[in-house]
Design a protein around this motif. Structure first.
Motif, PDB file in Angstrom:
ATOM      1  N   GLY A 130      65.473  79.124   9.238  1.00 13.96           N
ATOM      2  CA  GLY A 130      65.871  80.373   9.906  1.00 13.96           C
ATOM      3  C   GLY A 130      64.705  80.759  10.971  1.00 13.96           C
ATOM      4  N   ILE A 131      63.725  80.022  11.266  1.00  8.35           N
ATOM      5  CA  ILE A 131      62.575  80.507  12.097  1.00  8.35           C
ATOM      6  C   ILE A 131      62.689  79.592  13.536  1.00  8.35           C
ATOM      7  CG2 ILE A 131      60.160  80.466  12.500  1.00  8.35           C
ATOM      8  CD1 ILE A 131      59.756  80.889   9.538  1.00  8.35           C
ATOM      9  N   GLY A 132      62.906  80.387  14.633  1.00 10.33           N
ATOM     10  CA  GLY A 132      63.029  79.863  15.907  1.00 10.33           C
ATOM     11  C   GLY A 132      62.455  80.514  17.079  1.00 10.33           C
ATOM     12  N   PRO A 133      62.702  80.046  18.079  1.00  8.20           N
ATOM     13  CA  PRO A 133      61.934  80.659  19.409  1.00  8.20           C
ATOM     14  C   PRO A 133      62.862  81.700  19.851  1.00  8.20           C
ATOM     15  CG  PRO A 133      62.963  78.787  19.994  1.00  8.20           C
ATOM     16  CD  PRO A 133      63.403  78.697  18.371  1.00  8.20           C
ATOM     17  N   VAL A 134      62.166  82.824  20.461  1.00  4.32           N
ATOM     18  CA  VAL A 134      62.740  83.669  21.379  1.00  4.32           C
ATOM     19  C   VAL A 134      61.952  83.944  22.729  1.00  4.32           C
ATOM     20  CG1 VAL A 134      64.046  85.017  19.664  1.00  4.32           C
ATOM     21  CG2 VAL A 134      61.754  85.732  20.009  1.00  4.32           C
ATOM     22  N   LEU A 135      62.378  84.121  23.718  1.00  2.00           N
ATOM     23  CA  LEU A 135      61.790  84.341  25.073  1.00  2.00           C
ATOM     24  C   LEU A 135      61.064  85.376  25.001  1.00  2.00           C
ATOM     25  CD1 LEU A 135      60.857  82.634  27.552  1.00  2.00           C
ATOM     26  CD2 LEU A 135      62.898  83.454  28.678  1.00  2.00           C
ATOM     27  N   GLY A 136      59.807  85.730  24.899  1.00  2.00           N
ATOM     28  CA  GLY A 136      59.255  86.913  25.243  1.00  2.00           C
ATOM     29  C   GLY A 136      58.986  87.391  26.359  1.00  2.00           C
ATOM     30  N   GLU A 137      58.461  86.425  27.596  1.00  2.00           N
ATOM     31  CA  GLU A 137      58.315  86.887  28.804  1.00  2.00           C
ATOM     32  C   GLU A 137      58.495  85.458  29.683  1.00  2.00           C
ATOM     33  OE1 GLU A 137      53.956  87.833  30.980  1.00  2.00           O
ATOM     34  OE2 GLU A 137      54.419  88.591  28.919  1.00  2.00           O
ATOM     35  N   THR A 138      58.866  85.537  30.999  1.00  4.58           N
ATOM     36  CA  THR A 138      58.869  84.456  31.746  1.00  4.58           C
ATOM     37  C   THR A 138      58.591  84.924  33.309  1.00  4.58           C
ATOM     38  OG1 THR A 138      60.305  82.580  32.285  1.00  4.58           O
ATOM     39  CG2 THR A 138      61.339  84.583  32.098  1.00  4.58           C
ATOM     40  N   SER A 139      58.060  83.973  34.016  1.00  2.00           N
ATOM     41  CA  SER A 139      57.658  84.077  35.370  1.00  2.00           C
ATOM     42  C   SER A 139      58.142  82.962  36.225  1.00  2.00           C
ATOM     43  CB  SER A 139      56.208  84.671  35.531  1.00  2.00           C
ATOM     44  OG  SER A 139      55.410  83.703  35.068  1.00  2.00           O
ATOM     45  N   CYS A 140      58.123  83.179  37.604  1.00  2.00           N
ATOM     46  CA  CYS A 140      58.451  82.142  38.575  1.00  2.00           C
ATOM     47  C   CYS A 140      57.793  82.249  39.806  1.00  2.00           C
ATOM     48  CB  CYS A 140      59.863  81.928  38.374  1.00  2.00           C
ATOM     49  SG  CYS A 140      60.493  80.411  39.315  1.00  2.00           S
ATOM     50  N   ARG A 141      57.133  81.228  40.181  1.00  2.00           N
ATOM     51  CA  ARG A 141      56.350  81.374  41.676  1.00  2.00           C
ATOM     52  C   ARG A 141      57.195  80.449  42.756  1.00  2.00           C
ATOM     53  NH1 ARG A 141      51.509  78.908  44.190  1.00  2.00           N
ATOM     54  NH2 ARG A 141      51.065  80.168  45.726  1.00  2.00           N
ATOM     55  N   TYR A 142      57.694  80.861  43.645  1.00  2.00           N
ATOM     56  CA  TYR A 142      58.580  79.977  44.766  1.00  2.00           C
ATOM     57  C   TYR A 142      57.675  79.509  45.696  1.00  2.00           C
ATOM     58  CZ  TYR A 142      62.025  82.526  42.039  1.00  2.00           C
ATOM     59  OH  TYR A 142      62.710  83.342  40.919  1.00  2.00           O
ATOM     60  N   LYS A 143      57.414  78.277  45.950  1.00  2.00           N
ATOM     61  CA  LYS A 143      56.553  78.024  46.847  1.00  2.00           C
ATOM     62  C   LYS A 143      57.247  77.338  48.112  1.00  2.00           C
ATOM     63  CE  LYS A 143      53.071  76.485  43.602  1.00  2.00           C
ATOM     64  NZ  LYS A 143      52.281  75.492  42.921  1.00  2.00           N
ATOM     65  N   LEU A 144      58.456  76.489  47.850  1.00  2.00           N
ATOM     66  CA  LEU A 144      59.115  75.765  48.887  1.00  2.00           C
ATOM     67  C   LEU A 144      60.730  75.926  48.562  1.00  2.00           C
ATOM     68  CD1 LEU A 144      57.574  72.393  49.315  1.00  2.00           C
ATOM     69  CD2 LEU A 144      57.624  74.136  51.105  1.00  2.00           C
ATOM     70  N   PRO A 145      61.615  76.463  49.573  1.00  2.00           N
ATOM     71  CA  PRO A 145      63.099  76.267  49.322  1.00  2.00           C
ATOM     72  C   PRO A 145      63.570  75.048  48.825  1.00  2.00           C
ATOM     73  CG  PRO A 145      62.776  76.703  51.452  1.00  2.00           C
ATOM     74  CD  PRO A 145      61.371  76.647  51.015  1.00  2.00           C
ATOM     75  N   VAL A 146      64.848  75.129  48.127  1.00  2.00           N
ATOM     76  CA  VAL A 146      65.588  73.938  47.532  1.00  2.00           C
ATOM     77  C   VAL A 146      66.836  74.119  48.263  1.00  2.00           C
ATOM     78  CG1 VAL A 146      66.281  72.478  45.711  1.00  2.00           C
ATOM     79  CG2 VAL A 146      64.064  73.475  45.710  1.00  2.00           C
ATOM     80  N   THR A 147      67.343  72.871  48.594  1.00  2.00           N
ATOM     81  CA  THR A 147      68.762  72.752  48.879  1.00  2.00           C
ATOM     82  C   THR A 147      69.567  71.640  48.554  1.00  2.00           C
ATOM     83  OG1 THR A 147      68.301  71.508  51.159  1.00  2.00           O
ATOM     84  CG2 THR A 147      68.251  74.135  51.285  1.00  2.00           C
ATOM     85  N   TYR A 148      70.667  71.760  48.762  1.00  2.00           N
ATOM     86  CA  TYR A 148      71.680  70.639  48.273  1.00  2.00           C
ATOM     87  C   TYR A 148      71.872  69.793  49.096  1.00  2.00           C
ATOM     88  CZ  TYR A 148      76.121  68.382  46.755  1.00  2.00           C
ATOM     89  OH  TYR A 148      76.901  67.690  46.774  1.00  2.00           O
ATOM     90  N   PRO A 149      72.009  68.619  49.175  1.00  2.00           N
ATOM     91  CA  PRO A 149      71.786  67.916  47.769  1.00  2.00           C
ATOM     92  C   PRO A 149      70.502  67.663  47.495  1.00  2.00           C
ATOM     93  CG  PRO A 149      72.422  66.282  49.641  1.00  2.00           C
ATOM     94  CD  PRO A 149      72.280  67.752  50.103  1.00  2.00           C
ATOM     95  N   ASP A 150      69.984  67.479  46.219  1.00  2.00           N
ATOM     96  CA  ASP A 150      68.559  67.164  45.644  1.00  2.00           C
ATOM     97  C   ASP A 150      68.525  67.035  44.356  1.00  2.00           C
ATOM     98  OD1 ASP A 150      65.898  66.819  46.030  1.00  2.00           O
ATOM     99  OD2 ASP A 150      65.411  68.786  46.695  1.00  2.00           O
ATOM    100  N   THR A 151      67.592  66.072  43.833  1.00  2.00           N
ATOM    101  CA  THR A 151      67.244  66.035  42.470  1.00  2.00           C
ATOM    102  C   THR A 151      66.020  66.895  42.177  1.00  2.00           C
ATOM    103  OG1 THR A 151      68.812  64.151  42.373  1.00  2.00           O
ATOM    104  CG2 THR A 151      67.289  64.566  40.679  1.00  2.00           C
ATOM    105  N   LEU A 152      65.761  67.196  40.981  1.00  2.00           N
ATOM    106  CA  LEU A 152      64.632  68.115  40.795  1.00  2.00           C
ATOM    107  C   LEU A 152      64.370  67.596  39.592  1.00  2.00           C
ATOM    108  CD1 LEU A 152      65.671  71.918  41.209  1.00  2.00           C
ATOM    109  CD2 LEU A 152      64.627  70.238  42.943  1.00  2.00           C
ATOM    110  N   TYR A 153      62.783  67.533  39.501  1.00  2.00           N
ATOM    111  CA  TYR A 153      62.166  66.853  38.166  1.00  2.00           C
ATOM    112  C   TYR A 153      61.250  68.374  37.741  1.00  2.00           C
ATOM    113  CZ  TYR A 153      63.535  62.187  39.815  1.00  2.00           C
ATOM    114  OH  TYR A 153      64.213  61.457  40.198  1.00  2.00           O
TER     115      TYR A 153
END
Length: 151
Positions: A57-80
């Protein structure tokens, strides 16, 4: 390509969908949080965290998240998306992410998340189970101590 993710023990491949682009002709900023979520769930699968919820019954909850964008991504592409745990505490852990574009051959985005353990039976915070700590330490030991970050 994946050399840019040296130091990340779990790498998730995600194809960019046409519908993820916005009016400015690049992937919309909110979509990156879905990419990070996909990578986070893959990491959780690797440490059997989602299965553990069924037993304890013990599991994860997201407490905080952040993102830093460096370069724009466009279709088509594959991300890792590389994911790793950078800090373990008694009742939480911090995850770090790097997103690499196959088309650009570069890191496009960095992210972080704080994950808090929660007992869904008692509706209270919980400590990390020793088995989870052991699984995380085992996965993290797969990579060298040298952490490579592209600025």
């Amino acid at each position: 390509m994946k050399d840019l993710l040296k130091g990340y023990p779990v790498i998730t491949e995600i194809p960019v969908a046409w519908g993820e682009m916005d009016a400015l002709n690049h992937v919309n900023n909110v979509v990156y949080f879905r990419y990070l979520e996909t990578a986070r769930i893959e990491y959780f699968r690797e440490v059997a965290l989602m299965e553990e919820i069924q037993h304890t019954g013990i599991g994860p909850v997201l407490g905080e998240t952040s993102c830093r964008y460096k370069l724009p991504v466009t279709y088509p592409d594959t991300l890792y998306v590389g994911s790793r745990v950078s800090e373990l505490k008694e009742d939480r852990f911090t995850m770090e992410y790097e997103i690499v574009s196959k088309k650009l051959g570069a890191v496009t985005t960095s992210g972080k998340a704080k994950v808090v353990m929660f007992n869904f039976k008692t509706n209270q915070k919980a400590n990390l189970l020793p088995s989870l700590v052991e699984a995380i330490e085992s996965i993290e030991s797969r990579v060298s101590a040298e952490q490579v970050t592209v600025e």
